[in-house]
Design a protein around this motif. Sequence first.
Motif: not given
Length: 378
Positions: A49-72
């Motif tokens: 599943s692709f999510v357009r996001a820039d890891i330089r932006n704090p929005v990446i924290a919202k992606v990790i939280a929303k998707e219940d990510v446990d491994t990066v």
Amino acid sequence: MAGDRVVLVTGVSRDLGRRCARALADLPDVRRVIGVDVVPPRGDVGDMSFVRADIRNPVIAKVIAKEDVDTVVHMSVIATPGSAGGRNTMKELNVIGTMQLLAACQKSPKVTRLVVKSTTTVYGASNRDPAMFTEDMEPRRAPRAGYAKDVAEVEGYVRGFARRRPDCDVALLRCANVIGPHVVSPITSYFRLPVIPTVLGFDARLQFLHEDDLVRVLEHAVTTRTAGTFNLAGDGVLMLSQALRRLQRPAVPMPGVGVGALGSLLRSARMADFSPEQQAFLTYGRGVDTTLMREVLGFEPRFTTAEAFADFASGLPPTGGRAERLVGQVAERLPTTATLEAPRTPVAAVEEPPLRSVTALPVGHGRRRPARGGGSRG
């Protein structure tokens, strides 16, 4: 039955990142893979599943939280400023992007596994290097600019994260130059040149990791709980002269200043990203010890260094018939102090030593070759 692991992979717009994300999505332990990048990946993404996001932006924290990510799996440390839009953008993506990603991981208690693709470039290349680098060694000359400096900073931030989050297993994978038929990188662009410049008097030691083994080791790192820093490379070493003979491409030995001037021309023409750090690597070479890869990480590459290079070279045609014309064109554009005549004889073969015998080489640099042409014999 699918597992419950949710994996986030950065850098999926590049072919290696996309391929690794697809492979992770097929693992039985993985329920879902989220690929993150600023532009969509090309080609088949499989079950990712692709999510357009820039890891330089704090929005990446919202992606990790929303998707219940446990491994990066962090694969966004890039080596070429051209592909990033310039050196400043490359620095931001590598360093600022990593800082934001680690901050996001630190905020999420669900993240319990972090895998970072690093590189043996962090060790540098100089005439003071040991024959083999182990994971606890530092570069003999600290990098002051470029990709190597970015990697050193990235690794420092990763180690800091590991100290702050002892509950999260962190694997730092220092890969030798990844090579294969589908890899586009500074080293593969160099070997794809129709006439290949080398530094006069030196024969660098090379180690490679095949692209398939990179995918396999990332799968292995995601599905195991092993933490630590690991050198990754195929068995054995390959001398630069051997590699060029197997490519059946002509080599043009030049003084270091000539190679540097040619590198600037190649960068301007976008034929290859021939940076000063790559010139140092192709002068002195680099060897890394892979004992921990086998004994602690529990990974065994399928391709040796020579086999990985052979697979890459199998799809490249020889270019010897074009050598004189291209060398002449290059010579016209170089400073007069760097102009050399193309050699009339091929580079001599060097007996390939086994990996463990590398320690018998003089410490600090690749084997030195006698100068050809009118120089003294010694």
